[in-house]
Every structure is written in structure tokens, then in C-alpha cells.
Design an enzyme around this catalytic site. Structure first.
Site, PDB file in Angstrom:
ATOM      1  N   SER A  17       0.791  -1.232   0.000  1.00  0.00           N
ATOM      2  CA  SER A  17       0.000   0.000   0.000  1.00  0.00           C
ATOM      3  C   SER A  17       0.824   1.284   0.000  1.00  0.00           C
ATOM      4  CB  SER A  17      -0.952   0.008   1.196  1.00  0.00           C
ATOM      5  OG  SER A  17      -2.063  -0.821   0.949  1.00  0.00           O
TER       6      SER A  17
ATOM      7  N   LYS B 271      -0.228   3.667  -2.604  1.00  0.00           N
ATOM      8  CA  LYS B 271      -1.231   4.718  -2.414  1.00  0.00           C
ATOM      9  C   LYS B 271      -0.611   6.094  -2.199  1.00  0.00           C
ATOM     10  CE  LYS B 271      -4.808   1.583  -0.655  1.00  0.00           C
ATOM     11  NZ  LYS B 271      -4.121   0.301  -0.432  1.00  0.00           N
TER      12      LYS B 271
ATOM     13  N   SER C  60      -6.217   2.776   4.589  1.00  0.00           N
ATOM     14  CA  SER C  60      -5.723   2.155   3.364  1.00  0.00           C
ATOM     15  C   SER C  60      -6.844   1.470   2.588  1.00  0.00           C
ATOM     16  CB  SER C  60      -4.604   1.154   3.689  1.00  0.00           C
ATOM     17  OG  SER C  60      -3.721   1.013   2.612  1.00  0.00           O
TER      18      SER C  60
END
Length: 303
Positions: free
Chosen positions: A43, A46, A103
Site C-alpha cells: 500500500s 497509495k 488504506s
């Protein structure tokens, strides 16, 4: 170095962990251990998704109040997720907060679709931006960082992206400091457990997939100095947190000084529960026991 997919890199017997400490203002490397080894970002992907959202907000293509509608594709994303039903929406401001804190993959895909029309087109923008920023060993296959051999990066590239986020979008960087998001009775705490535990830490992003291990890009500021620490491939949350915390101490230790060791207790996040419709959350500031302001987001259920 020529980037190779994470799957190929793993076949070459990766070192246990990649780690990098950088002085964010001077750009100097303070510590490095396999910073150029290609790994799965999880993640941390992101961070680029949010970078492109900040870019869109800066030039007026996206407003904080712009509705982000959850498509069927977005609603089908696996955890971590907010669990909003397809057809429901939340504002861009709140979407960014949920992505930074929890997330949420469903919200991430919905944001990507809003910005580019589809996740596929958005990923093309991500890769073009990565090249423009000099992230030579980074490639994205999706907006979320979910397991895919086309997702790969290095600690060095993630440190570069962290610094660019700090330098170009200081007005939006505070999203990474939000401690928790509350929706109905569900409290989602930031996966970055160093917030509020290690002095000066104000971001940035954690990540985990089976192929990536436990990743964290963190930043801390003390006495006019800011360091960025990236750790990729740790074997547990506790190991990742302890290593990053102690590398932060190393980053602030004067040459020849003794590095303070910081044990970091880890509290696992509460189990995630599926949720459905909601009203848009609001960002509020609260004061902690030390008198300092903290940011949190509160969702209110629809009647």
C-alpha cells in the site's frame, strides 16, 4: 540499475529488509541497507495515488467537496476496505482521509476512477508520473498496491516520493497525520502506529501484502530537521515499527553521538467489519493530554 518485477527479484534471494534514512531537507543519505533492491510496494503504492489526487486538487480539477462515487468494481475490492455499497459516495476530502488512515482499497479505486475515468487509465498516469519524478525502479499495476507482479519499487524510490510529497504538497501532507476515522461504532486507527509514539512522526504510509512483507515510509521533524525513513520487507508489524523508530533516532543523532534505542509496543488494529451506506465524515481537531491538536475523522450514519 534496471528494474525487474518483484517476482523475479524474489527469485534472486532478497536481503531480509531494505532500509533507508534520508535528510529530507538536504537530500543526504544517513543510513542505507539494500536501498536499491526491487520489492513489492504493497500500500505504499497509495502514496502515488494520493500524490496525483493532491496534484488534481492543486490545479482545480478536484475539489475537497467533489463526490467520489463507489462503482461496482470499487465495491468488489478486498480488504482493507471501508465497505461502502456501490452507488454511494463520499467527498474527495474524506476519501483521502480514509485512504491515508485505513488504506481502504474500495475508496482508492473509486478515487482513481474519478480522476482518470478508469483504474487502468489512472495507473498509466501513475507510471508516467513515476518516470517524471525519477523513480527509475518503480512500476505500478494498480492504484491500491494489491498483489500483482507488475507492482515493484525500491526503498530509494519510496524515499524520493516521500520527499516530493512533503515539498510539493505541504498543505495536503496533514492527511498522513490523521490518527483515526470513526464510522458508526467502527473506529479505524491509522496503521502507522508510530504516530503519537515517536516524537516528531507525522506520516506517511504503511503497507502489507504476502509478497511484500511489512512496509513503512515514515517522516519525522524535530528542531528544524526532517528525516524520511523507509523500511521494506519486515517480517512483522512489531519488527517494522521497531526498526523504523530506531532508524528515526539514528537520523536525528549527531555524528559520533549515541543512538537512543526505542522499544515500540504494537497494538493490532481491531477486526474490520463490513459496512454499507453512510453520510460523509467530517474532519475535526481534538486536543490530546499534551495539549497538542490531533486530527480525526468522524462518520455519521444515515437515518
Amino acid at each position: 540499475m534496471t528494474a525487474v518485477p518483484a517476482a523475479d527479484a524474489r527469485a534472486r534471494a532478497l536481503p531480509p529488509v531494505s532500509a533507508l534514512v534520508v535528510d529530507a531537507y538536504r537530500g543526504t543519505t544517513l543510513y542505507a541497507d539494500a536501498p536499491g533492491t526491487v520489492r513489492a510496494p504493497a500500500s505504499l503504492t497509495k502514496m502515488m495515488t494520493m500524490y496525483l489526487a493532491f496534484e488534481a486538487m492543486s490545479d482545480g480539477r478536484l475539489r475537497p467537496t467533489t463526490p467520489i462515487t463507489i462503482s461496482r468494481m470499487a465495491a468488489r475490492q478486498p480488504a482493507s476496505r471501508l465497505g461502502i455499497a456501490a452507488g454511494k459516495s463520499l467527498t474527495a476530502r474524506n476519501a483521502l482521509g480514509v485512504i491515508a488512515v485505513d488504506s481502504a482499497n474500495d475508496v482508492t479505486v473509486a478515487l482513481a476512477e474519478k480522476l482518470a475515468g478508469s483504474e487502468k487509465f489512472f495507473v498509466a498516469r501513475m507510471n508516467a508520473t513515476a518516470q517524471r519524478l525519477g523513480l527509475r525502479d518503480t512500476h505500478f499495476a494498480n492504484a491500491t498496491g494489491l498483489k500483482n507482479p507488475g507492482n515493484y519499487t525500491t526503498a530509494r524510490d519510496m524515499a524520493k516520493l516521500s520527499i516530493v510529497l512533503l515539498q510539493r504538497y505541504p498543505n495536503f501532507y496533514s492527511y498522513f497525520s490523521i490518527r483515526k476515522v470513526t464510522w458508526n461504532t467502527r473506529v479505524m486507527r491509522n496503521h502507522n502506529h508510530l504516530l503519537g509514539k515517536v516524537p516528531g512522526v507525522d506520516g506517511i504510509k504503511t503497507g502489507y501484502t504476502v509478497d511484500a512483507g511489512y512496509n513503512l515510509a515514515a517522516s519525522a521533524k524535530r528542531d528544524g530537521k526532517r528525516v524520511v525513513v523507509v523500511v521494506l520487507g519486515a517480517r512483522s508489524i512489531a519488527a517494522r515499527n521497531a526498526q523504523v523508530a530506531n532508524l528515526i533516532e539514528l537520523g536525528f543523532t549527531p555524528p559520533g553521538g549515541k543512538v537512543r534505542t526505542v522499544p515500540i509496543p504494537t497494538t493490532p488494529p481491531p477486526p474490520q467489519r463490513r459496512s454499507h451506506g453512510h453520510a460523509a465524515p467530517r474532519v475535526v481537531s481534538v486536543h490530546g493530554k499534551d495539549g497538542r491538536r490531533r486530527q480525526t475523522m468522524v462518520f455519521r450514519a444515515r437515518d
